[in-house]
Design a protein around this motif. Structure first.
Motif, PDB file in Angstrom:
ATOM      1  N   UNK A  67      -1.456  53.542  74.321  1.00  0.00           N
ATOM      2  CA  UNK A  67      -1.051  54.757  73.637  1.00  0.00           C
ATOM      3  C   UNK A  67      -0.435  54.418  72.279  1.00  0.00           C
ATOM      4  N   UNK A  68      -0.965  54.968  71.165  1.00  0.00           N
ATOM      5  CA  UNK A  68      -0.429  54.667  69.827  1.00  0.00           C
ATOM      6  C   UNK A  68       1.058  54.978  69.696  1.00  0.00           C
ATOM      7  N   UNK A  69       1.493  56.072  70.290  1.00  0.00           N
ATOM      8  CA  UNK A  69       2.902  56.441  70.209  1.00  0.00           C
ATOM      9  C   UNK A  69       3.774  55.406  70.926  1.00  0.00           C
ATOM     10  N   UNK A  87       7.474  50.606  70.824  1.00  0.00           N
ATOM     11  CA  UNK A  87       7.753  49.194  71.084  1.00  0.00           C
ATOM     12  C   UNK A  87       8.043  48.462  69.783  1.00  0.00           C
ATOM     13  N   UNK A  88       7.259  48.753  68.733  1.00  0.00           N
ATOM     14  CA  UNK A  88       7.487  48.122  67.434  1.00  0.00           C
ATOM     15  C   UNK A  88       8.852  48.496  66.878  1.00  0.00           C
ATOM     16  N   UNK A 135       5.680  43.258  75.734  1.00  0.00           N
ATOM     17  CA  UNK A 135       6.464  44.482  75.890  1.00  0.00           C
ATOM     18  C   UNK A 135       5.579  45.685  76.145  1.00  0.00           C
ATOM     19  N   UNK A 136       4.492  45.777  75.397  1.00  0.00           N
ATOM     20  CA  UNK A 136       3.569  46.896  75.584  1.00  0.00           C
ATOM     21  C   UNK A 136       2.990  46.872  76.997  1.00  0.00           C
TER      22      UNK A 136
END
Length: 259
Positions: free
Chosen positions: A45-47, A52-53, A27-28
């Protein structure tokens, strides 16, 4: 039959982890590719990862579907591997045996493959039964020993397997094998050396061979994993009447032709 089941739970945990990781990465990667393909290979990108999580938390059925699909694929591959192994037992026995130690009649039409762990208490009990069967039916069975040390739950499983392999290089595997099971509660370096002395092994060679055992043991482990062996002891038999996985309690019935 009872088993030492450490590998089963480890495998299931890894399966869930694999499926979750695979889905998250997929997905990422998809979103990253859409958003900024030039940077996808270098950073995430952390955001975006958190987004996605969050999607996964809100749609857990995606995880379930991924796990089910993975399980179906694994089951198909496992079935094929087991069928190929049984066929080899029937038509190419020496390939299955390889360099593994055997005992019993080489002319026997019944061959029993055992996957075992010297520190597994259930294997120690099975060892007693197998010794009785070999004495009672000396011309009817041939036993092949394969290593499956459950290292995640038995600290001495691998060292004891290496010691037995080292003894095998001097033609004393079965004597050493019996001594390990008889003294299972004392497994450790002192015992391995003591057994070697009592069997009059060349100690210098024994110690050198201890360091060379890993490839042979690993080969057995890989075969067990390929066949989906979930614990020890585990038996596969080929006889005139049956071929496949067998319970220890049924082996004598197969040897005598009774139900």
């Amino acid at each position: 039959m009872s088993f030492c089941m450490g590998t089963f739970f480890d495998s299931f945990s890894l399966l869930i982890q694999y499926a979750r990781t695979w889905l998250v990465i997929s997905l990422i990667s998809l979103v990253v590719t859409w958003s900024f393909p030039a940077q996808a290979a270098s950073r995430i990108d952390p955001q975006l990862e958190q987004q996605v999580l969050q999607i996964i938390r809100e749609h857990p059925e995606a995880i379930i579907e991924s796990v089910q699909a993975y399980q179906q694929l694994q089951q198909q591959e496992l079935k094929q591997a087991q069928q190929a192994f049984i066929q080899d037992l029937k038509t190419n026995l020496q390939t299955v045996i390889g360099e593994s130690p055997t005992i019993g009649s080489t002319k026997s039409k019944t061959v029993l493959i055992e996957f075992s762990d010297f520190q597994c208490p259930y294997c120690a009990e099975a060892h007693k039964t197998l010794k009785e069967l070999l004495v009672k039916y000396p011309d009817k069975i041939r036993l092949v020993y394969k290593n499956l040390p459950l290292v995640s739950i038995h600290a001495e499983a691998l060292p004891s397997a290496a010691a037995a392999w080292a003894a095998y290089q001097q033609g004393k595997f079965w004597e050493y094998h019996d001594a390990l099971f008889t003294n299972q509660k004392q497994l450790g370096g002192a015992l391995y050396l003591d057994i070697a002395k009592k069997l009059n092994l060349d100690l210098g060679k024994f110690k050198r061979d201890l360091t060379l055992a890993t490839p042979a043991i690993t080969k057995d482990i890989q075969l067990a994993e390929k066949l989906g062996v979930a614990g020890t002891p585990f038996f596969v038999i080929n006889s005139p009447t049956i071929s496949g996985v067998v319970q220890l309690a049924n082996i004598e019935k197969i040897l005598t032709g009774t139900k």
